[in-house]
Design a protein around this motif. Structure first.
Motif, PDB file in Angstrom:
ATOM      1  N   ASP A   8      34.625  33.791 143.155  1.00  0.00           N
ATOM      2  CA  ASP A   8      35.854  33.539 142.399  1.00  0.00           C
ATOM      3  C   ASP A   8      35.572  32.708 141.146  1.00  0.00           C
ATOM      4  O   ASP A   8      36.195  32.916 140.102  1.00  0.00           O
ATOM      5  CB  ASP A   8      36.886  32.830 143.274  1.00  0.00           C
ATOM      6  CG  ASP A   8      37.472  33.770 144.325  1.00  0.00           C
ATOM      7  OD1 ASP A   8      37.387  35.001 144.129  1.00  0.00           O
ATOM      8  OD2 ASP A   8      37.991  33.268 145.337  1.00  0.00           O
ATOM      9  N   ASP A   9      34.635  31.767 141.241  1.00  0.00           N
ATOM     10  CA  ASP A   9      34.283  30.951 140.072  1.00  0.00           C
ATOM     11  C   ASP A   9      33.634  31.804 138.984  1.00  0.00           C
ATOM     12  O   ASP A   9      33.878  31.595 137.792  1.00  0.00           O
ATOM     13  CB  ASP A   9      33.331  29.815 140.474  1.00  0.00           C
ATOM     14  CG  ASP A   9      34.016  28.769 141.330  1.00  0.00           C
ATOM     15  OD1 ASP A   9      35.261  28.690 141.299  1.00  0.00           O
ATOM     16  OD2 ASP A   9      33.309  28.038 142.045  1.00  0.00           O
ATOM     17  N   GLN A  10      32.792  32.754 139.373  1.00  0.00           N
ATOM     18  CA  GLN A  10      32.129  33.609 138.389  1.00  0.00           C
ATOM     19  C   GLN A  10      33.119  34.560 137.721  1.00  0.00           C
ATOM     20  O   GLN A  10      32.976  34.882 136.543  1.00  0.00           O
ATOM     21  CB  GLN A  10      31.014  34.425 139.045  1.00  0.00           C
ATOM     22  CG  GLN A  10      29.793  33.603 139.411  1.00  0.00           C
ATOM     23  CD  GLN A  10      28.769  34.421 140.172  1.00  0.00           C
ATOM     24  OE1 GLN A  10      29.119  35.173 141.074  1.00  0.00           O
ATOM     25  NE2 GLN A  10      27.513  34.269 139.808  1.00  0.00           N
TER      26      GLN A  10
ATOM     27  N   ALA B 253      30.104  34.109 130.219  1.00  0.00           N
ATOM     28  CA  ALA B 253      29.589  32.768 130.463  1.00  0.00           C
ATOM     29  C   ALA B 253      29.116  32.535 131.890  1.00  0.00           C
ATOM     30  O   ALA B 253      28.142  31.830 132.118  1.00  0.00           O
ATOM     31  CB  ALA B 253      30.644  31.730 130.085  1.00  0.00           C
ATOM     32  N   THR B 254      29.792  33.099 132.889  1.00  0.00           N
ATOM     33  CA  THR B 254      29.429  32.826 134.271  1.00  0.00           C
ATOM     34  C   THR B 254      28.873  34.057 134.980  1.00  0.00           C
ATOM     35  O   THR B 254      28.929  34.147 136.206  1.00  0.00           O
ATOM     36  CB  THR B 254      30.638  32.284 135.067  1.00  0.00           C
ATOM     37  OG1 THR B 254      31.680  33.252 135.031  1.00  0.00           O
ATOM     38  CG2 THR B 254      31.101  30.962 134.516  1.00  0.00           C
ATOM     39  N   CYS B 255      28.343  35.010 134.221  1.00  0.00           N
ATOM     40  CA  CYS B 255      27.801  36.229 134.835  1.00  0.00           C
ATOM     41  C   CYS B 255      26.485  35.976 135.584  1.00  0.00           C
ATOM     42  O   CYS B 255      26.133  36.730 136.471  1.00  0.00           O
ATOM     43  CB  CYS B 255      27.572  37.309 133.795  1.00  0.00           C
ATOM     44  SG  CYS B 255      29.109  38.069 133.206  1.00  0.00           S
ATOM     45  N   ALA B 256      25.775  34.953 135.196  1.00  0.00           N
ATOM     46  CA  ALA B 256      24.458  34.702 135.788  1.00  0.00           C
ATOM     47  C   ALA B 256      24.555  34.254 137.221  1.00  0.00           C
ATOM     48  O   ALA B 256      25.486  33.735 137.683  1.00  0.00           O
ATOM     49  CB  ALA B 256      23.712  33.654 134.979  1.00  0.00           C
TER      50      ALA B 256
ATOM     51  N   ARG C 229      24.348  42.106 134.791  1.00  0.00           N
ATOM     52  CA  ARG C 229      25.819  42.085 134.788  1.00  0.00           C
ATOM     53  C   ARG C 229      26.360  42.135 133.360  1.00  0.00           C
ATOM     54  O   ARG C 229      27.318  42.847 133.063  1.00  0.00           O
ATOM     55  CB  ARG C 229      26.333  40.837 135.496  1.00  0.00           C
ATOM     56  CG  ARG C 229      26.219  40.897 136.988  1.00  0.00           C
ATOM     57  CD  ARG C 229      26.926  39.702 137.632  1.00  0.00           C
ATOM     58  NE  ARG C 229      26.547  39.593 139.008  1.00  0.00           N
ATOM     59  CZ  ARG C 229      25.744  38.645 139.507  1.00  0.00           C
ATOM     60  NH1 ARG C 229      25.275  37.698 138.722  1.00  0.00           N
ATOM     61  NH2 ARG C 229      25.446  38.621 140.785  1.00  0.00           N
ATOM     62  N   LYS C 230      25.736  41.355 132.462  1.00  0.00           N
ATOM     63  CA  LYS C 230      26.171  41.355 131.062  1.00  0.00           C
ATOM     64  C   LYS C 230      26.003  42.741 130.449  1.00  0.00           C
ATOM     65  O   LYS C 230      26.906  43.240 129.769  1.00  0.00           O
ATOM     66  CB  LYS C 230      25.360  40.340 130.260  1.00  0.00           C
ATOM     67  CG  LYS C 230      25.671  38.912 130.590  1.00  0.00           C
ATOM     68  CD  LYS C 230      24.757  37.980 129.826  1.00  0.00           C
ATOM     69  CE  LYS C 230      24.868  36.558 130.320  1.00  0.00           C
ATOM     70  NZ  LYS C 230      23.907  35.675 129.646  1.00  0.00           N
TER      71      LYS C 230
ATOM     72  N   ASN D 227      16.408  35.383 136.447  1.00  0.00           N
ATOM     73  CA  ASN D 227      17.794  35.559 136.045  1.00  0.00           C
ATOM     74  C   ASN D 227      18.103  36.989 135.617  1.00  0.00           C
ATOM     75  O   ASN D 227      18.964  37.222 134.792  1.00  0.00           O
ATOM     76  CB  ASN D 227      18.134  34.578 134.915  1.00  0.00           C
ATOM     77  CG  ASN D 227      19.620  34.431 134.730  1.00  0.00           C
ATOM     78  OD1 ASN D 227      20.392  34.759 135.624  1.00  0.00           O
ATOM     79  ND2 ASN D 227      20.031  33.974 133.577  1.00  0.00           N
ATOM     80  N   LEU D 228      17.425  37.951 136.155  1.00  0.00           N
ATOM     81  CA  LEU D 228      17.672  39.329 135.757  1.00  0.00           C
ATOM     82  C   LEU D 228      19.026  39.845 136.236  1.00  0.00           C
ATOM     83  O   LEU D 228      19.605  40.715 135.613  1.00  0.00           O
ATOM     84  CB  LEU D 228      16.555  40.240 136.265  1.00  0.00           C
ATOM     85  CG  LEU D 228      15.214  40.074 135.568  1.00  0.00           C
ATOM     86  CD1 LEU D 228      14.198  41.055 136.127  1.00  0.00           C
ATOM     87  CD2 LEU D 228      15.339  40.246 134.077  1.00  0.00           C
ATOM     88  N   SER D 229      19.560  39.322 137.324  1.00  0.00           N
ATOM     89  CA  SER D 229      20.855  39.805 137.807  1.00  0.00           C
ATOM     90  C   SER D 229      21.967  39.452 136.823  1.00  0.00           C
ATOM     91  O   SER D 229      22.870  40.255 136.585  1.00  0.00           O
ATOM     92  CB  SER D 229      21.158  39.250 139.190  1.00  0.00           C
ATOM     93  OG  SER D 229      21.254  37.844 139.143  1.00  0.00           O
TER      94      SER D 229
END
Length: 151
Positions: A122-124, A148-151, A44-45, A38-40
């Motif tokens: 679009d969801d992210q 919340a949805t950056c992952a 992003r965060k 989950n590094l991406s």
């Protein structure tokens, strides 16, 4: 040329030794994979946190320049609009360096701007942003984010 060979000496690794090493490497890889999977999302965060810091610094510097000379409309060659002494939402991306191939700027009405990392679905995008809301009368601009949805 008389060479003597010692028939008892081992010339390499046995098949069993090689299999054991491969199994150990497989176990190590299987335990390390979840750590790095989950590094991406973390990147992003961190990128959005840096973007917020950039906007905060740029707005403070622009405000300082405005207090010194209220007729200021350009900072380092970038035309800046001001609202109550702070940069407008339309110009914060330009002076903070966020208008690039890395971020997507999305206006929120006329007084706010959301910045998303490029390449999100679009969801992210719904909950992976940092937002600048320009200053209201007598106040400083506000900053908000959702990761919340950056992952």
């Amino acid at each position: 040329m008389n060479k003597s060979f010692n028939k008892g000496a081992q010339g390499g690794f046995t098949l069993i030794e090689l299999i054991v090493v491969i199994v150990i490497l497989g176990i190590l890889a299987a335990t390390a994979l979840p750590k790095f999977a989950n590094l991406s999302g973390d990147a992003r965060k961190a990128s959005l946190q840096a973007a917020r810091g950039s906007m905060t610094s740029a707005a403070a510097m622009a405000h300082g320049k405005f207090l010194i000379d209220s007729s200021t409309n350009s900072i380092e060659g970038v035309t800046v609009g001001f609202s109550n002494g702070y940069p407008t939402a339309a110009t914060i991306g330009d002076i903070s360096g966020l208008i690039s191939n890395d971020y997507l700027a999305v206006p929120v009405g006329t007084t706010a701007m959301k910045f998303h990392p490029v390449g999100l679905t679009d969801d992210q995008k719904v909950k992976c942003y940092v937002q600048y809301t320009q200053a209201a009368a007598g106040n400083a601009p506000t900053y908000s984010q959702d990761f919340a949805t950056c992952a």
